[in-house]
Design a protein around this motif. Sequence first.
Motif, PDB file in Angstrom:
ATOM      1  N   PRO A   1      27.242  31.095  50.769  1.00  0.00           N
ATOM      2  CA  PRO A   1      26.084  30.702  51.586  1.00  0.00           C
ATOM      3  C   PRO A   1      25.486  29.346  51.217  1.00  0.00           C
ATOM      4  CG  PRO A   1      25.950  33.022  51.068  1.00  0.00           C
ATOM      5  CD  PRO A   1      27.099  32.482  50.276  1.00  0.00           C
ATOM      6  N   LEU A   2      25.604  28.924  49.952  1.00  0.00           N
ATOM      7  CA  LEU A   2      25.065  27.626  49.560  1.00  0.00           C
ATOM      8  C   LEU A   2      25.996  26.479  49.924  1.00  0.00           C
ATOM      9  CD1 LEU A   2      22.587  26.405  48.049  1.00  0.00           C
ATOM     10  CD2 LEU A   2      23.981  26.431  45.974  1.00  0.00           C
ATOM     11  N   GLY A   3      27.278  26.781  50.161  1.00  0.00           N
ATOM     12  CA  GLY A   3      28.245  25.739  50.503  1.00  0.00           C
ATOM     13  C   GLY A   3      29.281  25.478  49.435  1.00  0.00           C
ATOM     14  N   ARG A   4      29.264  26.296  48.356  1.00  0.00           N
ATOM     15  CA  ARG A   4      30.264  26.142  47.301  1.00  0.00           C
ATOM     16  C   ARG A   4      31.613  26.663  47.777  1.00  0.00           C
ATOM     17  NH1 ARG A   4      25.736  28.184  43.094  1.00  0.00           N
ATOM     18  NH2 ARG A   4      25.560  29.704  44.772  1.00  0.00           N
ATOM     19  N   LEU A   5      32.687  25.982  47.402  1.00  0.00           N
ATOM     20  CA  LEU A   5      34.029  26.389  47.786  1.00  0.00           C
ATOM     21  C   LEU A   5      34.372  27.723  47.128  1.00  0.00           C
ATOM     22  CD1 LEU A   5      36.669  25.432  49.267  1.00  0.00           C
ATOM     23  CD2 LEU A   5      37.432  24.613  47.033  1.00  0.00           C
ATOM     24  N   VAL A   6      34.816  28.676  47.914  1.00  0.00           N
ATOM     25  CA  VAL A   6      35.185  29.989  47.390  1.00  0.00           C
ATOM     26  C   VAL A   6      36.640  29.959  46.929  1.00  0.00           C
ATOM     27  CG1 VAL A   6      35.454  32.443  47.898  1.00  0.00           C
ATOM     28  CG2 VAL A   6      33.515  31.190  48.840  1.00  0.00           C
ATOM     29  N   THR A   7      36.861  30.378  45.687  1.00  0.00           N
ATOM     30  CA  THR A   7      38.199  30.409  45.110  1.00  0.00           C
ATOM     31  C   THR A   7      38.494  31.795  44.544  1.00  0.00           C
ATOM     32  OG1 THR A   7      37.568  29.842  42.832  1.00  0.00           O
ATOM     33  CG2 THR A   7      37.855  28.006  44.385  1.00  0.00           C
ATOM     34  N   ASP A   8      39.738  31.982  44.107  1.00  0.00           N
ATOM     35  CA  ASP A   8      40.042  33.165  43.320  1.00  0.00           C
ATOM     36  C   ASP A   8      39.714  32.867  41.860  1.00  0.00           C
ATOM     37  OD1 ASP A   8      42.133  31.629  42.258  1.00  0.00           O
ATOM     38  OD2 ASP A   8      43.676  32.618  43.461  1.00  0.00           O
ATOM     39  N   ASP A   9      40.100  33.754  40.957  1.00  0.00           N
ATOM     40  CA  ASP A   9      39.736  33.554  39.552  1.00  0.00           C
ATOM     41  C   ASP A   9      40.598  32.523  38.838  1.00  0.00           C
ATOM     42  OD1 ASP A   9      37.473  35.022  39.428  1.00  0.00           O
ATOM     43  OD2 ASP A   9      38.305  36.719  38.327  1.00  0.00           O
ATOM     44  N   THR A  10      41.589  31.944  39.538  1.00  0.00           N
ATOM     45  CA  THR A  10      42.321  30.805  38.959  1.00  0.00           C
ATOM     46  C   THR A  10      41.745  29.496  39.478  1.00  0.00           C
ATOM     47  OG1 THR A  10      44.026  30.612  40.699  1.00  0.00           O
ATOM     48  CG2 THR A  10      44.420  32.218  38.932  1.00  0.00           C
ATOM     49  N   LEU A  11      40.601  29.582  40.163  1.00  0.00           N
ATOM     50  CA  LEU A  11      39.894  28.429  40.737  1.00  0.00           C
ATOM     51  C   LEU A  11      40.654  27.800  41.911  1.00  0.00           C
ATOM     52  CD1 LEU A  11      38.594  26.725  37.445  1.00  0.00           C
ATOM     53  CD2 LEU A  11      37.392  28.307  38.956  1.00  0.00           C
ATOM     54  N   THR A  12      41.565  28.574  42.512  1.00  0.00           N
ATOM     55  CA  THR A  12      42.332  28.120  43.672  1.00  0.00           C
ATOM     56  C   THR A  12      41.643  28.564  44.950  1.00  0.00           C
ATOM     57  OG1 THR A  12      44.387  28.322  42.415  1.00  0.00           O
ATOM     58  CG2 THR A  12      44.585  28.173  44.802  1.00  0.00           C
ATOM     59  N   SER A  13      41.499  27.654  45.895  1.00  0.00           N
ATOM     60  CA  SER A  13      40.859  27.963  47.168  1.00  0.00           C
ATOM     61  C   SER A  13      41.492  29.194  47.808  1.00  0.00           C
ATOM     62  CB  SER A  13      40.992  26.768  48.120  1.00  0.00           C
ATOM     63  OG  SER A  13      40.645  27.121  49.449  1.00  0.00           O
ATOM     64  N   VAL A  14      40.653  30.077  48.353  1.00  0.00           N
ATOM     65  CA  VAL A  14      41.172  31.268  49.020  1.00  0.00           C
ATOM     66  C   VAL A  14      41.865  30.909  50.329  1.00  0.00           C
ATOM     67  CG1 VAL A  14      39.481  32.818  47.964  1.00  0.00           C
ATOM     68  CG2 VAL A  14      38.944  31.709  50.161  1.00  0.00           C
ATOM     69  N   ASP A  15      41.679  29.663  50.786  1.00  0.00           N
ATOM     70  CA  ASP A  15      42.293  29.222  52.040  1.00  0.00           C
ATOM     71  C   ASP A  15      43.594  28.462  51.840  1.00  0.00           C
ATOM     72  OD1 ASP A  15      40.174  30.108  53.755  1.00  0.00           O
ATOM     73  OD2 ASP A  15      38.998  28.395  53.106  1.00  0.00           O
ATOM     74  N   ASN A  16      43.732  27.809  50.682  1.00  0.00           N
ATOM     75  CA  ASN A  16      44.820  26.852  50.541  1.00  0.00           C
ATOM     76  C   ASN A  16      45.261  26.755  49.089  1.00  0.00           C
ATOM     77  OD1 ASN A  16      45.954  23.970  50.180  1.00  0.00           O
ATOM     78  ND2 ASN A  16      45.901  24.210  52.398  1.00  0.00           N
ATOM     79  N   PRO A  17      46.545  26.958  48.782  1.00  0.00           N
ATOM     80  CA  PRO A  17      47.001  26.969  47.383  1.00  0.00           C
ATOM     81  C   PRO A  17      47.064  25.597  46.736  1.00  0.00           C
ATOM     82  CG  PRO A  17      48.867  27.209  48.863  1.00  0.00           C
ATOM     83  CD  PRO A  17      47.646  27.274  49.729  1.00  0.00           C
ATOM     84  N   TRP A  18      46.873  24.553  47.512  1.00  0.00           N
ATOM     85  CA  TRP A  18      46.960  23.194  46.979  1.00  0.00           C
ATOM     86  C   TRP A  18      45.592  22.624  46.627  1.00  0.00           C
ATOM     87  CZ3 TRP A  18      51.800  23.593  46.271  1.00  0.00           C
ATOM     88  CH2 TRP A  18      52.631  24.163  47.231  1.00  0.00           C
ATOM     89  N   ILE A  19      44.563  23.422  46.827  1.00  0.00           N
ATOM     90  CA  ILE A  19      43.200  22.977  46.513  1.00  0.00           C
ATOM     91  C   ILE A  19      42.643  23.845  45.393  1.00  0.00           C
ATOM     92  CG2 ILE A  19      40.852  22.645  47.373  1.00  0.00           C
ATOM     93  CD1 ILE A  19      42.000  22.216  50.153  1.00  0.00           C
ATOM     94  N   VAL A  20      42.196  23.204  44.321  1.00  0.00           N
ATOM     95  CA  VAL A  20      41.611  23.863  43.158  1.00  0.00           C
ATOM     96  C   VAL A  20      40.221  23.264  42.967  1.00  0.00           C
ATOM     97  CG1 VAL A  20      41.918  24.357  40.701  1.00  0.00           C
ATOM     98  CG2 VAL A  20      43.913  24.122  42.173  1.00  0.00           C
TER      99      VAL A  20
END
Length: 387
Positions: free
Chosen positions: A245-264
């Motif tokens: 909600p604040l605008g922070r990029l959501v990632t998994d616990d490896t800090l990888t974007s939940v949308d794209n594996p090339w974005i950390v």
Amino acid sequence: MNRTRVVVLGGGYAGTMAANRLLAGPDIDVTVVNPRPAFVERIRLHQHVAGSYRADRSFSDVLGDGIRLIVDTAEAIDAADRRVQLASGTTLRYDYLIYAVGSTGAISSEVPGAAEFAYSISEFEAAQRLVARLDELPEQAPVTVVGGGLTGIEAASELAAHGRTVTLVCGGTLGPSLNDGGRRSVAKALGKLGVQVLEQAAVAAVRADEVVLWDARVLPSALTVWTAGFGVPDLAAASGLATDPLGRLVTDDTLTSVDNPWIVAAGDSVAPSGRPLRMSCQAAIPLGAQAADTVLARLAGTAPAALDQAFTGQCISLGRGFGTVQLARRDDTPVRAFIGGRLAAKVKEAICRATVWGIRREGTKPGSYRWLKGGIRVEATEQEAAV
């Protein structure tokens, strides 16, 4: 042999650590994109404003050899095509992107006059505007600092230590992230500096020369400094990436974007598994190292490690001579123990110096940085509570 292109968006604590750590890998070209040509010691901005420390320094002091710096602003991320559009019109292609754009000071749009008359202290450009305004004011002119979190406490105490007449307005309790003992230590030091502290005092309006509280009290204020709340750049959301909600990029616990594996991602602008850490350089630097490690692991064909870091406490400077160090459990929960007075000020100064030293050392000895692990990640609570 093809070289791997890694673009790091943001040259703050997380971004510089990530960029330096990437030098440990072979055949990697690292580019840092930052909107200003200097590295900013953000934890020193209250000193910068008061004139006791210069918070900006050359990137050559912190970035390792071979890292390319582009002074520009990212306007859009095309995740599908793996490219970043910059404000200058330049397009950067990448194999991996590290999103470390940091946070911003958020001046309330709901409080009348706040956006027009209040000054932020959270970013270097805002701090520079504040310096210019302070230079215009006589020393006895009343200053109001809004926000009883760590940023507000440090700003109020630093200005008071330099002879300013300061009122600190807390929307709730002074130092809400502190234990009772640490809070009393801070209140005692503020009292010695002559800072008037108003707790449970909500701001109703900000005017050019005064602050109006909800209980109808009017505070004379030739200058109002707003430290209540943080935001993040909207780059991820505007680029169609999943954010909290604040605008922070959501990632998994490896800090990888939940949308794209090339974005950390790393730093204040990341929400690992939707549960962000407290916005601080204490969190940002290990996050930067772990983001780089995720990229290095993928390049090596191994599974990246899950996020693992811990907190030790909160260090607060109270002018140049005093401080409070609030100790905490590894999950960032404050405990009864704290350090106060002159010793705490020396501890805080040593930590500030060590912060830059550690980033610089990683640039000369990539992979050398170590951090405290074993913490339980807790959902961030905004220290700078809304007024």
